[in-house]
Design an enzyme around this catalytic site. Structure first.
Site, PDB file in Angstrom:
ATOM      1  CG  ASP A  57      -1.644  -0.620   1.036  1.00  0.00           C
ATOM      2  OD1 ASP A  57      -2.166  -1.395   0.284  1.00  0.00           O
ATOM      3  OD2 ASP A  57      -2.260  -1.523   1.826  1.00  0.00           O
ATOM      4  CG  ASP A  59      -4.087   4.703   0.968  1.00  0.00           C
ATOM      5  OD1 ASP A  59      -3.048   4.252  -0.264  1.00  0.00           O
ATOM      6  OD2 ASP A  59      -3.863   3.743   1.599  1.00  0.00           O
ATOM      7  CG  ASP A 141      -7.478   2.385  11.304  1.00  0.00           C
ATOM      8  OD1 ASP A 141      -6.491   2.128  11.471  1.00  0.00           O
ATOM      9  OD2 ASP A 141      -7.904   1.324  10.744  1.00  0.00           O
TER      10      ASP A 141
END
EC number: 2.7.7.19
Length: 442
Positions: A57, A59, A141
């Site tokens: 990932d 991002d 989170d």
């Protein structure tokens, strides 16, 4: 919300390197920096490198607004309504860029109603607002996902004690766990997924509210649950995720019918599911192809048999009609939990129907069947049934062995195998009566 202190690792204190990142992600960060904005690789990309894993990932988090990002990149499109994101397109690769998220200030009257508003089911309803990098970290989170890497100084920044949790190998929510679960109940299963994926444990404070708040999972849209299903069961940790989902009482929100049967002490179903999940994990480890339809067919196989038996008990029932009716009903019921795309429903039906067709090997049927587009999936399903069967195990094992041998021998031997099947059957010959010619009266 209490903020943790900031930890900064300089280039010589961490293993993150531009060479490990997507070149397009690096390009995005440099261009945003050149345009006068801050930009950082954030989340899984940083976390995985620190854990010695290959990052997948990439991002980006920035202080530029979505509109400002779009003004910098012509190959950019904006998505989302409650919180807008920028997707920068590089062929098939998409680099997601998000503006730093901010806190919901309870003292600001404009946001007060949004902060306190809840749905009828108890979920918090909020819209995100923009903020600083420190606030953005607190809005993420888990602590291990709140790590930032910048190409302007090559430093790693930690605003939520994520580095300490990586060292302790634990998954911990940022902020009050109950509040964070009410904001998004899917965080409960994300905690499980990260724990199994990263070989970590879930911090006691993070797991404590799950039992009380698990019912909130029932309010997640079925379309989103299908996405979570693919992440949980098609990422190489299916068996471990299954065990933890059952441990925390969350498996029923994926497959309610199978969960009820498992709770009724069904060891054969449990063995069937575990073996299928283990096989799937092995295929992924070997970089072999997997399809969401196969495991869906596994999870619903025993509920399908129950529906089928019920339809067969009706007077004048026809087996094929009963099977079609049972398939329709079990899929319709499952759709309330997971929205299964039609293309996967078709494959599931093919796998199920092939289980009966694989018992018919006489004549040319065996030769035609191996050319069926889903033959391999149906055959693998048969092998799985034979491996875990408690009833008719000998019959299923013999059938599975026959099809295994049939695929491995030359055509001449295949003919002998089919003839052997034919010789073992009693075929009732048709009788034909010659029609009388009409009388001519002569």
């Amino acid at each position: 919300m209490k903020q943790a202190g900031t930890t900064k690792l300089t280039r010589d204190q961490h293993p993150v390197s531009r060479k490990m990142l997507s070149p397009n992600a690096v390009k995005v960060m440099y261009r945003l920096n050149k345009a006068g904005f801050k930009a950082y690789l954030v989340g899984g990309g940083v976390r995985d490198i620190l854990l010695g894993l290959k990052p997948k990932d990439f991002d980006i988090a920035t202080d530029a607004t979505p509109e400002q990002v779009k003004s910098v990149f012509r190959n950019c499109r904006l998505i989302g309504r409650r919180f807008r994101l920028a997707h920068i397109l590089f062929g098939k690769e998409i680099i997601e860029v998000a503006t730093f998220r901010g806190h919901h200030d309870a003292n600001e009257k404009a946001h007060h109603d949004k902060i306190s508003k809840k749905s009828n089911e108890g979920m918090l309803l909020r819209d995100n607002i923009y903020g600083s990098i420190e606030e953005d970290a607190q809005r993420r989170d888990f602590t291990v996902n709140a790590l930032y890497y910048g190409v302007d100084d090559y430093c790693v920044y930690d605003y939520a004690n994520g580095l300490q949790d990586i060292a302790n190998r634990q998954i911990r929510l940022i902020g009050d766990p109950e509040t964070r679960y009410r904001e998004d109940p899917v965080r409960m299963i994300r905690a499980i997924r990260f724990a199994t994926k990263l070989d970590m444990t879930i911090h006691p404070d993070t797991q404590a509210p799950i039992a009380e708040l698990s019912s909130l999972m029932g309010n997640i849209p079925p379309a989103r649950m299908f996405e979570e299903y693919t992440k949980m069961f098609l990422s190489g940790k299916a068996l471990a995720n299954f065990e933890m989902l059952r441990q925390y009482g969350l498996f029923r929100y994926f497959f309610p019918a199978a969960d009820r049967m498992l709770n009724d002490d069904n060891p054969q179903l449990l063995a069937f599911i575990r073996q299928a999940l283990s096989n799937t994990d092995q295929r992924i480890a070997n970089e072999q192809r997997v399809t969401p339809a196969f495991l869906l067919a596994v999870m619903l196989w025993v509920p399908l048999q129950h529906h089928y038996q019920r339809f067969m008990e009706k007077k004048g029932a026809v087996a094929q009609d009963a099977m079609y009716a049972a398939m329709g009903q079990v899929i319709d019921e499952q759709q309330a939990a997971i929205a299964i795309p039609r293309r996967f429903q078709t494959v599931m039906r093919d796998i199920w129907m092939l289980q009966e067709r694989l018992t018919r090997r006489e004549g040319k049927k065996a030769f035609r069947l191996v050319t069926h587009p889903k033959f391999r999936a149906g055959y693998d399903f048969l092998l799985l049934r034979a491996d875990t069967a408690e009833v008719d195990k000998e019959t299923l094992s013999a059938l599975a062995k026959w099809w295994t041998d049939f695929q491995q021998v030359p055509a001449q031997t295949q003919n002998h195998m089919v003839k052997a099947v034919n010789s073992g059957r009693t075929t009732k010959k048709r009788s034909y009566r010659r029609r009388k010619k009409p009388s001519t009266g002569n």
